[in-house]
Design a protein around this motif. Sequence first.
Motif, PDB file in Angstrom:
ATOM      1  N   ASP A   4      81.090 -97.213 -65.511  1.00 42.53           N
ATOM      2  CA  ASP A   4      81.637 -98.028 -64.433  1.00 42.53           C
ATOM      3  C   ASP A   4      83.142 -97.790 -64.312  1.00 42.53           C
ATOM      4  O   ASP A   4      83.680 -97.751 -63.235  1.00 42.53           O
ATOM      5  CB  ASP A   4      81.299 -99.510 -64.583  1.00 42.53           C
ATOM      6  CG  ASP A   4      81.614-100.094 -65.946  1.00 42.53           C
ATOM      7  OD1 ASP A   4      82.152 -99.384 -66.809  1.00 42.53           O
ATOM      8  OD2 ASP A   4      81.306-101.280 -66.146  1.00 42.53           O
ATOM      9  N   SER A   5      83.813 -97.600 -65.413  1.00 47.69           N
ATOM     10  CA  SER A   5      85.244 -97.277 -65.428  1.00 47.69           C
ATOM     11  C   SER A   5      85.491 -96.323 -66.583  1.00 47.69           C
ATOM     12  O   SER A   5      85.289 -96.681 -67.750  1.00 47.69           O
ATOM     13  CB  SER A   5      86.076 -98.539 -65.618  1.00 47.69           C
ATOM     14  OG  SER A   5      87.408 -98.220 -65.970  1.00 47.69           O
ATOM     15  N   GLU A  27      82.205 -91.548 -62.992  1.00 50.29           N
ATOM     16  CA  GLU A  27      82.155 -92.960 -62.614  1.00 50.29           C
ATOM     17  C   GLU A  27      81.019 -93.174 -61.623  1.00 50.29           C
ATOM     18  O   GLU A  27      80.765 -92.346 -60.747  1.00 50.29           O
ATOM     19  CB  GLU A  27      83.481 -93.427 -62.026  1.00 50.29           C
ATOM     20  CG  GLU A  27      84.544 -93.596 -63.091  1.00 50.29           C
ATOM     21  CD  GLU A  27      85.790 -94.312 -62.602  1.00 50.29           C
ATOM     22  OE1 GLU A  27      85.918 -94.578 -61.393  1.00 50.29           O
ATOM     23  OE2 GLU A  27      86.640 -94.607 -63.459  1.00 50.29           O
ATOM     24  N   ILE A  28      80.336 -94.300 -61.761  1.00 54.07           N
ATOM     25  CA  ILE A  28      79.159 -94.589 -60.945  1.00 54.07           C
ATOM     26  C   ILE A  28      79.482 -94.580 -59.450  1.00 54.07           C
ATOM     27  O   ILE A  28      78.690 -94.128 -58.634  1.00 54.07           O
ATOM     28  CB  ILE A  28      78.487 -95.926 -61.376  1.00 54.07           C
ATOM     29  CG1 ILE A  28      77.161 -96.140 -60.655  1.00 54.07           C
ATOM     30  CG2 ILE A  28      79.404 -97.094 -61.166  1.00 54.07           C
ATOM     31  CD1 ILE A  28      76.026 -95.340 -61.171  1.00 54.07           C
ATOM     32  N   GLY A  29      80.668 -95.040 -59.088  1.00 50.01           N
ATOM     33  CA  GLY A  29      81.064 -95.036 -57.677  1.00 50.01           C
ATOM     34  C   GLY A  29      81.135 -93.624 -57.113  1.00 50.01           C
ATOM     35  O   GLY A  29      80.671 -93.364 -55.998  1.00 50.01           O
ATOM     36  N   ASN A  30      81.702 -92.700 -57.884  1.00 53.10           N
ATOM     37  CA  ASN A  30      81.774 -91.302 -57.444  1.00 53.10           C
ATOM     38  C   ASN A  30      80.382 -90.686 -57.359  1.00 53.10           C
ATOM     39  O   ASN A  30      80.092 -89.913 -56.451  1.00 53.10           O
ATOM     40  CB  ASN A  30      82.644 -90.486 -58.386  1.00 53.10           C
ATOM     41  CG  ASN A  30      84.095 -90.897 -58.324  1.00 53.10           C
ATOM     42  OD1 ASN A  30      84.546 -91.471 -57.345  1.00 53.10           O
ATOM     43  ND2 ASN A  30      84.830 -90.628 -59.379  1.00 53.10           N
ATOM     44  N   CYS A  32      77.597 -92.280 -56.681  1.00 53.49           N
ATOM     45  CA  CYS A  32      76.926 -92.825 -55.497  1.00 53.49           C
ATOM     46  C   CYS A  32      77.415 -92.157 -54.220  1.00 53.49           C
ATOM     47  O   CYS A  32      76.655 -91.988 -53.265  1.00 53.49           O
ATOM     48  CB  CYS A  32      77.123 -94.338 -55.416  1.00 53.49           C
ATOM     49  SG  CYS A  32      76.202 -95.237 -56.682  1.00 53.49           S
ATOM     50  N   MET A  33      78.680 -91.769 -54.199  1.00 56.79           N
ATOM     51  CA  MET A  33      79.240 -91.114 -53.014  1.00 56.79           C
ATOM     52  C   MET A  33      78.792 -89.651 -52.919  1.00 56.79           C
ATOM     53  O   MET A  33      78.654 -89.127 -51.817  1.00 56.79           O
ATOM     54  CB  MET A  33      80.765 -91.176 -53.054  1.00 56.79           C
ATOM     55  CG  MET A  33      81.311 -92.576 -53.097  1.00 56.79           C
ATOM     56  SD  MET A  33      81.585 -93.283 -51.502  1.00 56.79           S
ATOM     57  CE  MET A  33      82.991 -92.407 -50.963  1.00 56.79           C
ATOM     58  N   GLU A  54      82.004-106.186 -60.402  1.00 59.64           N
ATOM     59  CA  GLU A  54      80.550-106.084 -60.558  1.00 59.64           C
ATOM     60  C   GLU A  54      79.950-107.461 -60.833  1.00 59.64           C
ATOM     61  O   GLU A  54      78.930-107.832 -60.257  1.00 59.64           O
ATOM     62  CB  GLU A  54      80.189-105.141 -61.696  1.00 59.64           C
ATOM     63  CG  GLU A  54      80.477-103.691 -61.393  1.00 59.64           C
ATOM     64  CD  GLU A  54      80.296-102.806 -62.600  1.00 59.64           C
ATOM     65  OE1 GLU A  54      80.300-103.306 -63.746  1.00 59.64           O
ATOM     66  OE2 GLU A  54      80.136-101.593 -62.403  1.00 59.64           O
TER      67      GLU A  54
END
Length: 70
Positions: A4-5, A27-30, A32-33, A54
Amino acid sequence: VLADSLAQCARLGEMQHCAGDPNNVMEIGNFCMAPVETGSDDWTVADFTGLGIEDLLVAAHAYERVMRTA
C-alpha cells in the motif's frame, strides 16, 4: 509484491524482512492504474500496513451498506 505504501511497508511491514529484489515491489495504486501481466503459475504477495485513507474508505463503504439496508 504489492504494497500500500512502499516507504511504510519497508519500515513497518513485512518488506523490512524481505531479502528479495526491491524492484519486484509495486504500490497497489500503481498496479491498479497499469496492471502487470502474470502467468497462471505466478504468485502475488501483498504487504499492507494500513493507511488512514484506506481505513476511512472501508469504514465509509460499510456505513453506506448498513444505511441502505436499515
